[in-house]
Write an enzyme that holds these catalytic residues in place. Structure first.
Site, mmCIF file in Angstrom:
data_model
loop_
_atom_site.group_PDB
_atom_site.id
_atom_site.type_symbol
_atom_site.label_atom_id
_atom_site.label_comp_id
_atom_site.label_asym_id
_atom_site.label_seq_id
_atom_site.Cartn_x
_atom_site.Cartn_y
_atom_site.Cartn_z
ATOM 1 N N SER A 25 93.722 62.109 81.290
ATOM 2 C CA SER A 25 93.012 63.241 81.895
ATOM 3 C C SER A 25 93.742 64.550 81.637
ATOM 4 O O SER A 25 93.313 65.604 82.093
ATOM 5 C CB SER A 25 92.816 63.025 83.399
ATOM 6 O OG SER A 25 94.042 62.785 84.051
ATOM 7 N N ASN A 112 97.597 59.067 93.582
ATOM 8 C CA ASN A 112 96.344 59.168 94.332
ATOM 9 C C ASN A 112 96.398 60.297 95.364
ATOM 10 O O ASN A 112 95.469 61.107 95.451
ATOM 11 C CB ASN A 112 96.020 57.832 95.005
ATOM 12 C CG ASN A 112 95.803 56.723 93.983
ATOM 13 O OD1 ASN A 112 95.764 56.990 92.781
ATOM 14 N ND2 ASN A 112 95.674 55.499 94.443
ATOM 15 N N HIS A 158 53.181 84.453 95.870
ATOM 16 C CA HIS A 158 52.473 83.681 94.827
ATOM 17 C C HIS A 158 52.467 84.418 93.483
ATOM 18 O O HIS A 158 51.589 84.193 92.660
ATOM 19 C CB HIS A 158 51.014 83.380 95.223
ATOM 20 C CG HIS A 158 50.862 82.826 96.605
ATOM 21 N ND1 HIS A 158 50.810 81.479 96.879
ATOM 22 C CD2 HIS A 158 50.763 83.452 97.813
ATOM 23 C CE1 HIS A 158 50.675 81.286 98.186
ATOM 24 N NE2 HIS A 158 50.651 82.474 98.782
ATOM 25 N N SER A 279 65.747 92.328 67.935
ATOM 26 C CA SER A 279 65.193 91.433 66.933
ATOM 27 C C SER A 279 65.023 92.232 65.653
ATOM 28 O O SER A 279 64.500 93.346 65.672
ATOM 29 C CB SER A 279 63.840 90.899 67.411
ATOM 30 O OG SER A 279 63.102 90.392 66.322
ATOM 31 N N LYS A 285 61.233 94.849 70.392
ATOM 32 C CA LYS A 285 61.760 93.987 71.453
ATOM 33 C C LYS A 285 63.156 94.357 71.919
ATOM 34 O O LYS A 285 64.003 94.776 71.163
ATOM 35 C CB LYS A 285 61.771 92.525 70.973
ATOM 36 C CG LYS A 285 60.361 91.964 70.887
ATOM 37 C CD LYS A 285 60.375 90.554 70.404
ATOM 38 C CE LYS A 285 61.204 89.736 71.351
ATOM 39 N NZ LYS A 285 61.144 88.329 71.125
ATOM 40 N N GLU A 292 68.640 85.535 80.882
ATOM 41 C CA GLU A 292 68.117 84.218 80.506
ATOM 42 C C GLU A 292 69.209 83.155 80.527
ATOM 43 O O GLU A 292 68.995 82.025 80.968
ATOM 44 C CB GLU A 292 67.490 84.283 79.113
ATOM 45 C CG GLU A 292 66.197 85.073 79.073
ATOM 46 C CD GLU A 292 65.725 85.275 77.642
ATOM 47 O OE1 GLU A 292 64.682 84.714 77.308
ATOM 48 O OE2 GLU A 292 66.405 85.970 76.860
ATOM 49 N N TYR A 319 90.823 54.665 96.778
ATOM 50 C CA TYR A 319 90.817 55.333 95.472
ATOM 51 C C TYR A 319 90.218 54.416 94.408
ATOM 52 O O TYR A 319 90.464 53.212 94.377
ATOM 53 C CB TYR A 319 92.252 55.734 95.059
ATOM 54 C CG TYR A 319 92.297 56.357 93.675
ATOM 55 C CD1 TYR A 319 92.028 57.711 93.503
ATOM 56 C CD2 TYR A 319 92.575 55.586 92.541
ATOM 57 C CE1 TYR A 319 92.033 58.292 92.243
ATOM 58 C CE2 TYR A 319 92.579 56.164 91.275
ATOM 59 C CZ TYR A 319 92.309 57.512 91.131
ATOM 60 O OH TYR A 319 92.326 58.078 89.888
#
Ligand code: ARG
Length: 330
Positions: A25, A112, A158, A279, A285, A292, A319
């Site tokens: 790990s 642990n 809505h 773009s 655009k 996003e 554990y």
């Protein structure tokens, strides 16, 4: 010495390379190094307090830990193949530096309770940072609300135009949601702020350890009351993941409004050139990529939360190695 595992005294042969590669790990718990060193400092001071380490031994281990911290911080720490995780790496180096006194660092402690302690220390710090950033965003929304003055925009239900509302009112609605996110962080921190150190592998130690002392040294508000629970629970991690996921979802909803508001159809807001993409083919655009991606990345958080809940489900006390899987989602 440096090629040995923690359990080499118990086994005839060494571990297979495949086992080490699959179970390591270090690649992701390396970032716990400051917490591992802090936890080890408290542990050796605790061992001195109850007479297991002499003053001289304690001093020499503390000096070695300082040196390890220096090496970790400067990037000069030399890892070896048997450094399976951050805990074995630190202990191996402390033993190289401090000799037999260094080897006593593991006395009365298991990885642990050690790794559980490290992650709690890490979470206290990181969640504090996240809370600060969420508050900073609330501050931005408040400033924008103040400067919006009497500007109105359509309020929607809505996604249909319903009643006019102040832009300030709308912005502050997001700030209130973020305020609850901060409250949830603070609430989760109450359950995180408990030291598991002294719980050992699962049932403490026959040595006269002092978990109150180490908890206090580490700045924890309390210490564990049940050792099986201390090393065998991860609900605080699921809770942290949930709180963080909800922040991601709130940011995603804010992002969605940036996307809508900056369309020609809505036209409520314009993106600054520095924070929009364009773009080459469609010069009209201006794309809201940041918003996003903020929306998109929330999906990753949901996946990390649900994935970890699935990891926990069905694990017997106490554990289990599965718990090592808590770190990557966090
Ligand atoms: N890297 C491990 C973890 O994060 C350490 C614990 C290993 N303990 C054990 N009993 N094998 O959980």
């Amino acid at each position: 010495m440096s090629g040995n595992t923690l359990w080499h005294g118990r086994f005839e042969g060494g571990p297979a390379a495949e086992l080490m590669a699959y179970t390591e790990s270090l690649s992701f718990d390396l970032r716990l190094w400051p917490d591992d060193i802090e936890g080890s400092r408290a542990h050796v001071k605790g061992l001195r307090k109850v007479g297991i380490l002499t003053d001289a031994e304690c001093e020499s281990v503390l000096r070695a830990l300082d040196q390890v911290a220096q090496e970790m911080g400067s990037g000069s720490f030399q890892f070896v193949a048997s450094d399976e995780d951050i805990h074995t790496a630190v202990e191996r180096r402390v033993t190289e530096l401090a000799g037999p006194a260094g080897a006593k660092l593991h006395t009365g402690r298991s990885r642990n309770d050690q790794s559980a302690t490290d992650v709690r220390l890490w979470l206290k710090r990181e969640l504090g940072t996240v809370a600060d950033r969420v508050v900073a965003l609330q501050r931005v929304l408040l400033d924008r609300a103040e400067s919006a003055g009497e500007v109105y925009l359509p309020g929607y239900t809505h996604l249909q135009r319903a009643q006019p509302v102040l832009l300030a009112h709308h912005l502050l609605a997001h700030a209130w949601a973020l305020g609850r996110d901060v409250e949830r962080i603070l609430d989760a921190l109450e359950r995180i702020d408990v030291s598991p150190l002294g719980a050992g592998a699962l049932a403490g130690s026959s040595l006269p350890l002092d978990p109150d002392f180490t908890a206090n040294e580490l700045g924890f508000a309390a210490r564990f009351r049940n050792s099986l629970d201390a090393v065998g629970s991860r609900d605080h991690i699921a809770e942290a993941l949930f709180v963080l996921t909800l922040i991601g979802i709130n940011l995603s909803r804010l992002g969605e409004e940036f996307v809508l508001w900056t369309t020609d159809e809505f036209g409520f807001a314009k993106l600054d050139d520095g924070y929009a993409t364009g773009s080459s083919m469609l010069p009209q655009k201006k794309n809201p990529d940041i918003a996003e991606l903020g929306r998109g990345k929330a999906g990753r958080l949901i996946g990390d939360l649900t994935g970890f809940l699935a990891t926990m489900k069905g694990l017997p006390l106490s554990y289990n190695r599965d718990y090592q899987e808590d770190k990557e989602p966090l």
